[in-house]
Motif scaffolding. Structure first.
Motif, PDB file in Angstrom:
ATOM      1  N   ILE A 159       0.722  -1.081  -0.034  1.00 53.26           N
ATOM      2  CA  ILE A 159      -0.044   0.116  -0.046  1.00 53.26           C
ATOM      3  C   ILE A 159       0.886   1.212  -0.086  1.00 53.26           C
ATOM      4  O   ILE A 159       0.577   2.177  -0.517  1.00 53.26           O
ATOM      5  CB  ILE A 159      -1.103  -0.151   1.157  1.00 53.26           C
ATOM      6  N   GLY A 160       2.005   1.262   0.625  1.00 47.05           N
ATOM      7  CA  GLY A 160       2.879   2.461   0.721  1.00 47.05           C
ATOM      8  C   GLY A 160       3.332   2.668  -0.665  1.00 47.05           C
ATOM      9  O   GLY A 160       3.583   3.949  -1.126  1.00 47.05           O
ATOM     10  N   PHE A 161       3.987   1.539  -1.482  1.00 45.41           N
ATOM     11  CA  PHE A 161       4.253   1.867  -2.694  1.00 45.41           C
ATOM     12  C   PHE A 161       3.202   2.144  -3.810  1.00 45.41           C
ATOM     13  O   PHE A 161       3.276   2.922  -4.552  1.00 45.41           O
ATOM     14  CB  PHE A 161       4.952   0.823  -3.093  1.00 45.41           C
ATOM     15  N   ALA A 162       2.113   1.728  -3.458  1.00 43.38           N
ATOM     16  CA  ALA A 162       0.795   2.034  -4.336  1.00 43.38           C
ATOM     17  C   ALA A 162       0.481   3.441  -4.063  1.00 43.38           C
ATOM     18  O   ALA A 162       0.035   4.081  -5.041  1.00 43.38           O
ATOM     19  CB  ALA A 162      -0.279   0.963  -3.936  1.00 43.38           C
ATOM     20  N   LEU A 163       0.304   3.871  -3.077  1.00 51.14           N
ATOM     21  CA  LEU A 163      -0.150   5.162  -2.729  1.00 51.14           C
ATOM     22  C   LEU A 163       0.863   6.082  -3.200  1.00 51.14           C
ATOM     23  O   LEU A 163       0.615   7.303  -3.761  1.00 51.14           O
ATOM     24  CB  LEU A 163      -0.161   5.506  -1.093  1.00 51.14           C
ATOM     25  N   ALA A 164       2.411   5.843  -3.112  1.00 55.82           N
ATOM     26  CA  ALA A 164       3.452   6.634  -3.357  1.00 55.82           C
ATOM     27  C   ALA A 164       3.377   6.831  -4.958  1.00 55.82           C
ATOM     28  O   ALA A 164       3.339   7.908  -5.615  1.00 55.82           O
ATOM     29  CB  ALA A 164       4.767   6.033  -3.378  1.00 55.82           C
ATOM     30  N   GLN A 218       3.075  15.505  -4.389  1.00 52.40           N
ATOM     31  CA  GLN A 218       4.433  15.141  -4.303  1.00 52.40           C
ATOM     32  C   GLN A 218       4.837  14.743  -2.569  1.00 52.40           C
ATOM     33  O   GLN A 218       5.587  13.581  -2.380  1.00 52.40           O
ATOM     34  CB  GLN A 218       5.333  15.913  -5.014  1.00 52.40           C
ATOM     35  N   ALA A 219       4.324  15.781  -2.114  1.00 54.61           N
ATOM     36  CA  ALA A 219       4.613  15.550  -0.483  1.00 54.61           C
ATOM     37  C   ALA A 219       3.829  14.397  -0.057  1.00 54.61           C
ATOM     38  O   ALA A 219       4.368  13.825   0.865  1.00 54.61           O
ATOM     39  CB  ALA A 219       4.240  16.926   0.297  1.00 54.61           C
ATOM     40  N   LEU A 220       2.755  14.045  -0.233  1.00 53.83           N
ATOM     41  CA  LEU A 220       1.898  12.889   0.193  1.00 53.83           C
ATOM     42  C   LEU A 220       2.624  11.747  -0.361  1.00 53.83           C
ATOM     43  O   LEU A 220       2.692  10.700   0.209  1.00 53.83           O
ATOM     44  CB  LEU A 220       0.344  13.162  -0.455  1.00 53.83           C
ATOM     45  N   SER A 221       3.079  11.731  -1.524  1.00 49.33           N
ATOM     46  CA  SER A 221       3.675  10.699  -1.977  1.00 49.33           C
ATOM     47  C   SER A 221       5.051  10.061  -1.355  1.00 49.33           C
ATOM     48  O   SER A 221       5.095   8.982  -0.828  1.00 49.33           O
ATOM     49  CB  SER A 221       4.345  10.752  -3.612  1.00 49.33           C
ATOM     50  N   PHE A 223      -5.287   3.165  -8.467  1.00 40.22           N
ATOM     51  CA  PHE A 223      -4.805   4.251  -7.608  1.00 40.22           C
ATOM     52  C   PHE A 223      -4.370   5.250  -8.574  1.00 40.22           C
ATOM     53  O   PHE A 223      -4.710   6.533  -8.357  1.00 40.22           O
ATOM     54  CB  PHE A 223      -3.680   3.902  -6.666  1.00 40.22           C
ATOM     55  N   GLN A 224      -3.612   5.025  -9.704  1.00 41.43           N
ATOM     56  CA  GLN A 224      -3.128   6.107 -10.464  1.00 41.43           C
ATOM     57  C   GLN A 224      -4.255   6.734 -11.135  1.00 41.43           C
ATOM     58  O   GLN A 224      -4.205   8.139 -11.129  1.00 41.43           O
ATOM     59  CB  GLN A 224      -2.240   5.187 -11.510  1.00 41.43           C
TER      60      GLN A 224
END
Length: 391
Positions: free
Chosen positions: A213-218, A377-380, A346-347
């Motif tokens: 999920i971390g990578f997916a949200l990023a 970008q900050a949220l990523s 997500f994208q």
């Protein structure tokens, strides 16, 4: 062996390019569609929204099916249905039929991108997976740059309906290549059980997997920043800095080449530099670019300074996308189709939400676009730090 690898890259790249071609190739035909079908601008734009919605849903459905029935059969069926949907678009009698057929075209065209990524995950692991995704992005990245140009050229030879005929012919060629050149990559003992309940359990498991999920949200928030740039840059650069459409096209192409170039740098570094380190550099470049745009809007900087900031924003995507995609997929030994589908969802969802915000916030100054890009970008980066960073 290398020839087979490059043939696979080109074929899977072409399959994943079905999505950007479906989205962008008919954009120059908007005025012609509006005139012939006697439709409002908003209804013509609704045909684009319908295709994006179809792509989002199609990835979830087809990705899940590919985990159950293997990769090749769902891919052949989706490409076949894409061919039919494209022909239907070409013969749409009014705007509402075009909207419906565009939804179907997006729904079926999504099979190429979601299964293409899944096939790569079936065949490769570790840094080799990152290298392959970087190569796919090279092929796929050219599609949105060339698609409007191809569409504009076709309009000089045929009507807007001819664009959809060309897309269906492309689908036929890809179907033939899929039948003869792509082998099944998911063994039966690795497949998931059929049924809605099992599919929901798989997605639930993915949503609970912290690193995935971390990578997916990023990746999702990075896509949101990129979609914001795409939707707002023309208004800012042409409206505020008075660039002509031709010069704007050159600037857009320059930034796109930055994205493609950095994705290839990622591929070259994979295996030599840890992927998370590449990802962190990507976040840093992105934040510098976004911050530069905010500063530029406050001090009313020159056009070159703004272009520099935009170039960093798009180039950083070439570092973040292949690595976050690869690292997310590496967490999933099974259910690669569902994992690929959720990444795609997500994208498109994050990008679809962020893009209109630029227009709502205003395009008479650079500041709203700059703030939205920097926030995404900050949220990523924050999503990576909270959920995915290695201890």
């Amino acid at each position: 062996m290398k020839e087979k690898k490059w043939l696979l890259v080109l074929l899977l790249g072409a399959l994943t390019a079905m999505v950007p071609l479906t989205i962008d190739m008919y954009l120059p035909a908007f005025p012609a569609i509006q005139s012939e079908l006697d439709a409002s601008t908003s209804l013509v734009q609704l045909s684009l929204t319908a295709s994006l919605l179809g792509i989002a849903i199609g990835q979830l459905v087809i990705g899940s099916l590919s985990d159950v029935y293997g990769r090749k059969k769902p891919l052949m069926i989706s490409v076949t249905l894409f061919i039919i949907a494209s022909f239907l678009c070409a013969f749409a009698p009014n705007i509402w039929f075009l909207v419906i057929f565009r939804f179907l075209q997006g729904l079926t065209g999504a099979g190429g991108i979601v299964i293409g990524r899944s096939i790569v995950r079936d065949l490769y692991e570790g840094y080799e997976l990152t290298k392959m995704y970087a190569l796919l992005i090279l092929v796929m990245g050219l599609a949105p740059i060339l698609a409007p140009v191809i569409g504009g050229g076709l309009l000089a030879l045929t009507s807007w309906r001819g664009i959809f005929v060309v897309l269906s012919v492309l689908g036929i060629l890809l179907l033939i290549m899929t039948i003869y050149k792509i082998k099944e990559t998911l063994d039966e003992n690795q497949r998931s059980q059929a049924g809605l309940k099992n599919s929901l359990m798989v997605f639930r498991g993915l949503l609970k997997h912290k690193r995935y999920i971390g990578f997916a949200l990023a990746q999702g928030f990075t896509a949101a920043a990129l979609f914001s740039y795409i939707s707002g840059s023309s208004f800012v650069l042409q409206g505020i800095f008075d660039l002509s459409p031709q010069i704007y096209g050159l600037v857009f192409g320059l930034n796109a080449m930055g994205f493609i170039g950095m994705s290839q740098v990622t591929g070259r570094l994979a295996g030599k530099v840890p992927e998370e380190k590449i990802l962190k550099v990507g976040f840093l470049v992105a934040l510098i670019g976004g911050s530069s745009l905010v500063v530029a809007s406050m001090i009313e900087a020159s056009l070159l300074f703004v272009i520099f900031g935009l170039f960093l924003v798009t180039s950083s995507t070439g570092l973040i996308n292949p690595t976050s995609l690869s690292l997310a997929m590496q967490t999933q030994d099974r259910n690669a189709g569902s994992a690929s589908a959720l990444l795609g969802l997500f994208q498109f969802v994050f990008g679809g939400i962020a893009a209109p915000l630029v227009g709502v916030a205003g395009t008479t100054t650079l500041l709203p676009l700059a703030l939205i890009i920097l926030t995404c970008q900050a949220l990523s980066a924050l999503a990576f730090v909270i959920f995915a960073r290695s201890e």
